[in-house]
Design a protein around this motif. Structure first.
Motif, PDB file in Angstrom:
ATOM      1  N   ILE A  10       1.159  -1.076   0.209  1.00 15.33           N
ATOM      2  CA  ILE A  10      -0.512   0.112  -0.041  1.00 15.33           C
ATOM      3  C   ILE A  10       0.736   1.215  -0.265  1.00 15.33           C
ATOM      4  O   ILE A  10       2.491   1.380   0.507  1.00 15.33           O
ATOM      5  CB  ILE A  10      -0.644   0.186   1.863  1.00 15.33           C
ATOM      6  N   PHE A  11       0.600   2.141  -0.624  1.00 15.15           N
ATOM      7  CA  PHE A  11       1.187   3.421  -0.522  1.00 15.15           C
ATOM      8  C   PHE A  11       1.002   5.061  -0.397  1.00 15.15           C
ATOM      9  O   PHE A  11      -0.653   5.310  -0.390  1.00 15.15           O
ATOM     10  CB  PHE A  11       1.220   3.716  -2.036  1.00 15.15           C
ATOM     11  N   GLY A  12       2.003   5.667   0.126  1.00 14.77           N
ATOM     12  CA  GLY A  12       0.720   6.523   1.597  1.00 14.77           C
ATOM     13  C   GLY A  12       2.007   7.982   0.694  1.00 14.77           C
ATOM     14  O   GLY A  12       2.878   7.636   0.524  1.00 14.77           O
ATOM     15  N   LEU A  13       1.451   8.729   1.508  1.00 15.76           N
ATOM     16  CA  LEU A  13       2.105   9.908   1.592  1.00 15.76           C
ATOM     17  C   LEU A  13       3.086  10.298   2.736  1.00 15.76           C
ATOM     18  O   LEU A  13       2.846  10.662   4.113  1.00 15.76           O
ATOM     19  CB  LEU A  13       1.850  11.544   0.918  1.00 15.76           C
ATOM     20  N   VAL A  56      -0.007   7.577  -6.284  1.00 14.61           N
ATOM     21  CA  VAL A  56      -0.214   8.181  -5.336  1.00 14.61           C
ATOM     22  C   VAL A  56       1.249   9.663  -5.661  1.00 14.61           C
ATOM     23  O   VAL A  56       1.859  10.413  -5.137  1.00 14.61           O
ATOM     24  CB  VAL A  56       0.965   7.044  -4.016  1.00 14.61           C
ATOM     25  N   GLN A  57       1.737   9.415  -6.643  1.00 16.80           N
ATOM     26  CA  GLN A  57       3.247   9.902  -7.275  1.00 16.80           C
ATOM     27  C   GLN A  57       1.836  11.216  -8.161  1.00 16.80           C
ATOM     28  O   GLN A  57       2.884  12.369  -7.739  1.00 16.80           O
ATOM     29  CB  GLN A  57       4.039   9.622  -8.648  1.00 16.80           C
ATOM     30  N   ARG A  68       6.228  13.198  -0.320  1.00 17.45           N
ATOM     31  CA  ARG A  68       7.650  11.849  -0.437  1.00 17.45           C
ATOM     32  C   ARG A  68       6.231  10.553  -0.720  1.00 17.45           C
ATOM     33  O   ARG A  68       5.802   9.986   0.557  1.00 17.45           O
ATOM     34  CB  ARG A  68       8.969  11.521  -1.085  1.00 17.45           C
ATOM     35  N   VAL A  69       6.600   9.346  -1.817  1.00 14.89           N
ATOM     36  CA  VAL A  69       5.862   8.386  -1.705  1.00 14.89           C
ATOM     37  C   VAL A  69       6.091   7.806  -0.952  1.00 14.89           C
ATOM     38  O   VAL A  69       8.080   7.277  -0.726  1.00 14.89           O
ATOM     39  CB  VAL A  69       5.618   8.118  -3.066  1.00 14.89           C
ATOM     40  N   GLU A  70       5.707   6.631  -0.283  1.00 12.04           N
ATOM     41  CA  GLU A  70       6.077   5.666   0.925  1.00 12.04           C
ATOM     42  C   GLU A  70       5.264   4.016   0.629  1.00 12.04           C
ATOM     43  O   GLU A  70       4.390   5.003   0.709  1.00 12.04           O
ATOM     44  CB  GLU A  70       6.906   5.843   2.538  1.00 12.04           C
ATOM     45  N   SER A  71       5.704   3.230   0.597  1.00 18.09           N
ATOM     46  CA  SER A  71       5.075   2.162   0.844  1.00 18.09           C
ATOM     47  C   SER A  71       5.563   1.218   1.693  1.00 18.09           C
ATOM     48  O   SER A  71       6.288   1.657   2.634  1.00 18.09           O
ATOM     49  CB  SER A  71       5.566   1.385  -0.392  1.00 18.09           C
ATOM     50  N   MET A  72       4.710   0.612   2.056  1.00 21.34           N
ATOM     51  CA  MET A  72       4.678  -0.697   2.983  1.00 21.34           C
ATOM     52  C   MET A  72       3.980  -1.696   2.750  1.00 21.34           C
ATOM     53  O   MET A  72       2.574  -1.946   1.817  1.00 21.34           O
ATOM     54  CB  MET A  72       4.505  -0.059   4.581  1.00 21.34           C
TER      55      MET A  72
END
Length: 119
Positions: A10-13, A56-57, A68-72
């Protein structure tokens, strides 16, 4: 977490350290660097997430200003982020899109229920 969703992300900011907030910023952090969006006076605050990095970008470009984009891993998101969001009274923004970043906002419990049905 059902096996068919294991390994998914999943991607967030996240706001970059030292970056000032601007009028178009999606909201105030709920923890250092994370981002929430204000849904209006009567609504809850929403913690937005997207299923793909390109989506998300696009959101980061729309909101801009040091995000900036981060994933987990999806299982980490389900086991840690969703319970914390529920405890903090946040709803989860899912896959917001378009020039104004609109879309669904669900309670953490609703998100978990939908993921369970998807398996």
């Amino acid at each position: 977490m059902a096996a068919s969703l294991l390994g998914h992300c999943i991607f967030g900011l996240r706001r970059q350290a030292g970056t000032a907030k601007h009028a178009t910023d999606p909201g105030t952090p709920i923890e250092p660097g994370s981002t929430t969006a204000n849904l209006g006076q009567a609504a809850s605050r929403s913690l937005p997430f997207w299923p793909t990095s390109p989506r998300v970008q696009r959101a980061a470009k729309i909101w801009g200003h040091g995000l900036r984009v981060e994933s987990m891993p999806l299982d980490t998101w389900c086991d840690r982020v969703l319970p914390d969001a529920a405890r903090d009274g946040l709803v989860i923004g899912i896959n917001w899109s378009g020039p104004r970043l609109v879309g669904w906002s669900l309670t953490p419990k609703e998100v978990l229920n939908r993921l369970a049905v998807a398996n």
